[in-house]
Design a protein around this motif. Structure first.
Motif, PDB file in Angstrom:
ATOM      1  N   UNK A 413       0.843  -1.205   0.000  1.00 10.82           N
ATOM      2  CA  UNK A 413       0.000   0.000   0.000  1.00 10.82           C
ATOM      3  C   UNK A 413       0.879   1.256   0.000  1.00 10.82           C
ATOM      4  N   UNK A 414       1.930   1.224   0.819  1.00 10.12           N
ATOM      5  CA  UNK A 414       2.853   2.370   0.864  1.00 10.12           C
ATOM      6  C   UNK A 414       3.452   2.638  -0.510  1.00 10.12           C
ATOM      7  N   UNK A 426       5.136   8.279   3.066  1.00  8.04           N
ATOM      8  CA  UNK A 426       3.965   7.783   3.796  1.00  8.04           C
ATOM      9  C   UNK A 426       4.314   6.496   4.515  1.00  8.04           C
ATOM     10  N   UNK A 427       3.481   6.134   5.493  1.00  9.50           N
ATOM     11  CA  UNK A 427       3.619   4.838   6.158  1.00  9.50           C
ATOM     12  C   UNK A 427       2.233   4.304   6.450  1.00  9.50           C
ATOM     13  N   UNK A 440      -6.871  -0.228   8.213  1.00  7.72           N
ATOM     14  CA  UNK A 440      -5.700   0.247   7.471  1.00  7.72           C
ATOM     15  C   UNK A 440      -5.629   1.773   7.597  1.00  7.72           C
ATOM     16  N   UNK A 441      -4.544   2.267   8.187  1.00  6.90           N
ATOM     17  CA  UNK A 441      -4.360   3.708   8.397  1.00  6.90           C
ATOM     18  C   UNK A 441      -3.080   4.154   7.692  1.00  6.90           C
ATOM     19  N   UNK A 442      -3.090   5.378   7.244  1.00 11.34           N
ATOM     20  CA  UNK A 442      -1.898   5.882   6.540  1.00 11.34           C
ATOM     21  C   UNK A 442      -1.466   7.220   7.142  1.00 11.34           C
ATOM     22  N   UNK A 491      10.289   6.793   8.764  1.00 14.68           N
ATOM     23  CA  UNK A 491       8.856   6.719   8.639  1.00 14.68           C
ATOM     24  C   UNK A 491       8.225   5.736   9.619  1.00 14.68           C
ATOM     25  N   UNK A 492       9.018   4.810  10.152  1.00 15.51           N
ATOM     26  CA  UNK A 492       8.445   3.828  11.078  1.00 15.51           C
ATOM     27  C   UNK A 492       7.835   4.524  12.291  1.00 15.51           C
ATOM     28  N   UNK A 493       8.205   5.764  12.484  1.00 16.30           N
ATOM     29  CA  UNK A 493       7.632   6.532  13.573  1.00 16.30           C
ATOM     30  C   UNK A 493       6.110   6.637  13.442  1.00 16.30           C
ATOM     31  N   UNK A 494       5.634   6.652  12.229  1.00 19.62           N
ATOM     32  CA  UNK A 494       4.201   6.728  11.998  1.00 19.62           C
ATOM     33  C   UNK A 494       3.480   5.580  12.681  1.00 19.62           C
TER      34      UNK A 494
END
Ligand code: MCA
Ligand code: AMP
Length: 519
Positions: A413-414, A426-427, A440-442, A491-494
């Motif tokens: 998806x990313x 994005x993440x 599913x959140x982005x 981005x893993x912070x997301x």
């Protein structure tokens, strides 16, 4: 060869059930004899004078009532079935057709138009079900049990979905273990509301029903009110669904007036078994369902690569929050990082071995090899044996999300959304959700000066991805200038922000600008 004389067990068994109803769709009934006849015609039409399709891939998109005749027709001609998903946009359909290297396409009704551009672009024959049914029956090949029978696409940790190949004998093992464990008979009558491109809908419901000589009633798609109507109108004995469907059925029950509620609950008395699977069944849902129907849902565990592996008992105590014990003929163990079995009470990865376990991913020798260890399939799920029963605790990878029973890859998806011209980065993350299991959140960092809305992004996403993969909650972030942890870059912070640890002070985080949600 006569249509009755078939080497594929599920098909040869059908001759014993003759004129009994097999598939019921609204007021139409297809008997076992009719399916045998139709599938022989479809096979002959596909062969068109050849002896054997010899493992050609036949991708198909048809309505539920025709599904079995097409599936059996392809098998009887010596082909491999590649069922397509009716809600997939062109891009995903084309991916499956290309990756499986399909030789032929079959469609009917509105799906003909859907597949035409792909057929044209790839110069593939597109056969229509009504035309195939006009074929006269010719000689059909003998198809041995070790031949590949089906390719199903499943999302993994490596981005794009992979084709899971199962042979006729593996499919037979996946069916027969459930026939034995759940005591299917020809007296059974099941309502089928699931999609037909995954094991749950294909094997657990459709193939088991037809193996047993039972009656399988289909709805084109799930609708809670329609399901309750049919529960009231018919006398079903079995129902199988994903937890989200039980949540929806409970909501519909709660919204109904008292007199209808009574009818709904009464209707559940005809059932001998109701099963939940494909994702963890929350104990609260199990309890609520028991309260309104009197049934304790039987929870089981499975995977596209292995069929079903673990099940609570048909008779005896079903443990809420647990998935039971190994099904007949299936071996299961929990191992540590070194692949050594751990004692009861200790968590580790679930591994599975048995005659229903797949042969490998289609044309992916390396990934196929890596998914086995010492002959055991490594599921990637973390489990523990607790009081003699297995509990699934989660997955090893955060990149796999289960939404409404569908498995989707955060990475896939990313990759799609990162290609949007207004998105800098994005993440994607799965967030616990009472309806979907995970939602599913982005998290999105827009390019400077650009703004994005949820509705626009969903529309944009749905042109490229199956609708169930498209995020339904979006977090817009300022500049990608923060420091993240090291696991998947900044981005893993997301994941941290979007997950339940949203308020954790352990992580430096950017300023969330907006949290946009739908549904
Ligand atoms: C639909 N939507 C979803 C999902 N389904 N979003 C996230 N996750 C989903 N699973 C979107 C729709 O596109 C729509 O978007 C919005 O949510 C509302 O749709 P709605 O009509 O309410 O949903 P639905 O069409 O009724 O679908 C819900 C469903 C369906 C019936 C629960 O998701 C489903 O059939 N799930 C089962 C999947 C399955 O069979 N899994 C088994 C694979 P918008 O409003 O924007 O249009 S696992 C397996 O086979 C293994 C072996 C196993 O263990 O069983
Ligand atoms: P799929 O790849 O779509 O076949 O999905 C298989 C995955 O669904 C498994 O690896 C599990 O993560 C999950 N799953 C299936 N059944 C259960 C269950 N009863 N409880 C928890 N997870 C489940």
């Amino acid at each position: 060869m006569k249509s009755a004389d078939c080497s594929i067990s599920i098909i040869s068994r059908a001759t014993c059930h003759g004129s009994s109803p097999a598939i019921v769709f609204e007021d139409h009934v297809l008997s076992y004899s009719q399916i045998l006849d139709q599938s022989a015609r479809i096979a002959s039409g596909l062969l068109n004078g050849a002896d054997d399709l010899n493992g050609s891939r036949v991708a198909f998109l048809v309505e539920k009532p025709s599904y079995t005749s097409v599936q059996w027709g392809i098998w009887r001609a010596g082909g491999i079935v590649v069922p397509l998903c009716e809600v997939h946009p062109l891009r995903e359909l084309d991916y499956v057709i290309e990756d499986s290297d399909a030789n032929v396409l079959i469609a009917e009704g509105i799906f003909i138009e859907r597949l035409e551009p792909i057929a044209r672009h790839r110069a593939l024959p597109l056969m229509r079900v009504p035309d195939l049914l006009f074929s006269s029956i010719g000689p059909l090949p003998q198809v041995g049990p070790q031949r590949p029978a089906m390719i199903l696409y499943t999302s993994g940790t490596t981005g794009k979905p992979k084709g899971v190949v199962t042979t006729h004998s593996q499919i037979e093992a996946q069916i027969t273990t459930l026939i034995e464990a759940w005591e299917w008979t020809s007296d059974d009558h099941i309502l089928h509301v699931l999609p037909l491109h995954h094991v749950h809908g294909i094997i657990n419901i459709l193939c088991c029903a037809l193996w047993a000589g039972a009656r399988c009633e289909t709805l084109p798609r799930f609708d809670a009110d329609q399901v309750w109507d049919l529960f009231i109108k018919r006398k079903f004995t079995l129902f199988m669904a994903v937890p989200t469907i039980y949540v929806r059925l409970i909501t519909a029950w709660e919204k109904a007036p008292a007199s209808r509620r009574k009818q709904m609950s009464e209707a559940c008395k005809s059932f001998r078994l109701m099963v939940s699977g494909s994702a963890a069944l929350p104990v609260s849902v199990l309890e609520k369902w028991r309260e309104i129907t009197g049934h304790t849902l039987l929870e089981r565990y499975g995977m596209t690569e292995i069929g079903m592996a673990l099940s609570n008992p048909l008779h005896g105590k079903r443990v809420p929050g647990a998935v039971g014990v190994p099904l007949p003929g299936v071996e299961v163990r929990v191992v540590d990082e070194a692949g050594v079995p751990v004692p009861e009470g200790e968590e580790g990865e679930l591994q599975v071995r048995g005659p229903g376990v797949f042969s490998g991913y289609w044309r992916r020798p390396q990934e196929s090899k890596e998914s086995f260890r010492d002959g055991w399939f490594c599921t990637g799920d973390v489990a523990v044996v607790d009081g003699g029963v297995y509990r699934v605790l989660g997955r090893k990878s955060i990149d796999i999300i289960k939404t409404g029973g569908y498995k989707v890859s955060a990475l896939e998806i990313e990759e799609v959304f990162r290609a949007h011209p207004d998105i800098a980065d994005c993440a994607v993350v799965g967030v616990e959700d009472p309806q979907w299991g995970e939602r599913v959140c982005i998290g999105i960092v827009p390019k400077p000066g650009k703004s994005l809305t949820m509705d626009y992004l969903r529309d944009w996403g749905k042109q490229r991805l199956a609708p169930y993969k498209v995020p339904s909650r979006m977090l817009i972030l300022e500049e990608p200038s923060w420091e993240g942890d090291k696991t998947r870059g900044e981005i893993s912070l997301f994941e941290v922000i979007c997950s339940s640890r949203i308020n954790s002070s352990n992580y430096p985080r950017p300023t969330p600008r907006t949290m946009i949600s739908r549904g």
